[in-house]
Scaffold this motif. Structure first.
Motif, PDB file in Angstrom:
ATOM      1  N   ARG A  89       0.818  -1.206   0.000  1.00  0.00           N
ATOM      2  CA  ARG A  89       0.000   0.000   0.000  1.00  0.00           C
ATOM      3  C   ARG A  89       0.851   1.253   0.000  1.00  0.00           C
ATOM      4  O   ARG A  89       0.349   2.348  -0.207  1.00  0.00           O
ATOM      5  CB  ARG A  89      -0.933  -0.024   1.214  1.00  0.00           C
ATOM      6  N   PHE A  90       2.128   1.093   0.246  1.00  0.00           N
ATOM      7  CA  PHE A  90       3.098   2.189   0.267  1.00  0.00           C
ATOM      8  C   PHE A  90       2.582   3.345   1.117  1.00  0.00           C
ATOM      9  O   PHE A  90       2.600   4.500   0.696  1.00  0.00           O
ATOM     10  CB  PHE A  90       3.416   2.652  -1.147  1.00  0.00           C
ATOM     11  N   TYR A  91       2.103   3.005   2.309  1.00  0.00           N
ATOM     12  CA  TYR A  91       1.554   4.006   3.210  1.00  0.00           C
ATOM     13  C   TYR A  91       2.469   4.153   4.430  1.00  0.00           C
ATOM     14  O   TYR A  91       3.216   5.129   4.532  1.00  0.00           O
ATOM     15  CB  TYR A  91       0.133   3.629   3.608  1.00  0.00           C
ATOM     16  N   LEU A  92       2.464   3.170   5.302  1.00  0.00           N
ATOM     17  CA  LEU A  92       3.354   3.236   6.461  1.00  0.00           C
ATOM     18  C   LEU A  92       4.810   3.021   6.049  1.00  0.00           C
ATOM     19  O   LEU A  92       5.719   3.552   6.693  1.00  0.00           O
ATOM     20  CB  LEU A  92       2.935   2.202   7.506  1.00  0.00           C
ATOM     21  N   SER A  93       5.036   2.262   5.000  1.00  0.00           N
ATOM     22  CA  SER A  93       6.403   2.084   4.503  1.00  0.00           C
ATOM     23  C   SER A  93       6.975   3.439   4.080  1.00  0.00           C
ATOM     24  O   SER A  93       8.144   3.748   4.328  1.00  0.00           O
ATOM     25  CB  SER A  93       6.431   1.108   3.331  1.00  0.00           C
ATOM     26  N   GLY A  94       6.139   4.274   3.453  1.00  0.00           N
ATOM     27  CA  GLY A  94       6.569   5.613   3.082  1.00  0.00           C
ATOM     28  C   GLY A  94       6.842   6.471   4.301  1.00  0.00           C
ATOM     29  O   GLY A  94       7.793   7.260   4.329  1.00  0.00           O
TER      30      GLY A  94
END
Length: 321
Positions: free
Chosen positions: A109-114
């Motif tokens: 989802r490239f959310y918390l990783s971002g």
């Protein structure tokens, strides 16, 4: 962050159910930020969000709705803004630990990783997410280098890394400061340096990067833009991103040294790989930002959501005028 401030924020964790992971992020980390009214942002990782929410508040039915909406509509994180504690305004997001690890490793989802590609202060880390996150940071460096020219300065690299998770973010169109990336990097430059130093040294050792004398605190960097290095950068990207790139660019079978059959992305040129990766990331971020916005509206409620967006838009408006 000084020990006194860190200790004060740690005391907040004593009034909520136990967590496996907690990090502090956002403008509260800026060494130049002395505004006590600034909202303090937390990410809380727990094994079972439904159980955690049910312990935190008594309305179990509402807890079930929060968890279901966060999982099915949002990106697995439920944010609760405008929480008042000890004369401070807090915002915390609750995520299932499994979902956190998957996003860090795969950019699904490239959310918390971002979020974890930018400086954070980890207050609780029972499952060693800091070590797991090294995979995320290395991938971020490779992605940023693919998008950068042959020569650049150190600030450009951190700005490109920081911007990866904002590409396609719907909030950037109307509800975020146009100078957000620049302010994040300049306000936390030393933290970016310490975060990414091991990976830059690794890439320098491989001959991917060359550093020259610093000027105005920023090192000058030149990179190898050859096809072999570009392929190496792509191979460092998370499996989910490479899988989508294979669909667009094609794949080829290769045999690893251990005899394992691997499917690599077909890369005709560095520019082609960079453009494809950028499209994949942009779409991933766009979908996640839309889903999270809708999830927040449904779970936080219209009044709180409107207040939060209004605050964001005021900051955005000030940056454009």
């Amino acid at each position: 962050m000084d020990d006194e401030k860190k200790g004060h924020l740690l005391s907040f964790l004593k009034v909520i159910p136990p967590v496996d992971f907690c990090c502090l992020y956002g403008s509260a980390l800026h060494s130049t930020n002395h505004d006590k009214s600034t909202m303090v942002d937390f990410i809380l990782g727990v094994s079972d969000p439904l159980q955690w929410h049910s312990e935190n508040i008594t309305r179990h039915g509402w807890c079930f709705l929060i968890t279901e909406v966060a999982d099915d509509i949002g990106v697995g994180v439920h944010f609760n803004p405008f929480v008042t504690w000890d004369n401070k305004m807090l915002k915390y997001g609750v995520v299932r630990m499994h979902d956190l690890v998957q996003d860090v490793l795969n950019w699904e989802r490239f959310y918390l990783s971002g979020r974890l590609q930018k400086p954070v202060n980890m207050l609780v880390d029972n499952l060693d997410i800091e070590n797991v996150n090294s995979v995320n940071l290395r991938a971020a460096v490779s992605a940023a280098l693919l998008l950068l020219p042959p020569k650049f300065i150190e600030e450009d690299l951190y700005a490109k890394i920081c911007s990866l998770s904002y590409m396609g973010d719907l909030r950037m169109l109307f509800a975020e400061d146009r100078n957000k990336v620049k302010k994040i990097v300049q306000g936390q430059f030393d933290l970016f340096q310490s975060m990414y130093k091991p990976f830059l040294e690794e890439y320098e050792g491989k001959g991917f990067l060359r550093f020259s004398s610093s000027e105005n605190h920023y090192a000058h960097i030149s990179q190898d833009c050859g096809l072999t290095v570009a392929r190496s950068h792509v191979s460092s990207l998370p499996p989910t991103i490479r899988s989508q790139m294979r669909i667009k660019l094609g794949k080829k079978k290769v045999i690893s040294e251990s005899g394992q059959v691997l499917h690599e992305v077909v890369i005709g040129s560095r520019e082609e790989a960079a453009k494809c990766m950028q499209k994949v990331l942009r779409r991933t971020v766009m979908v996640s930002s839309a889903r999270q916005a809708l999830s927040g509206l449904l779970t936080v409620g219209g009044i709180k959501a409107a207040s939060y967006v209004t605050n964001k838009m005021e900051k955005a408006w000030r940056s454009w005028t």
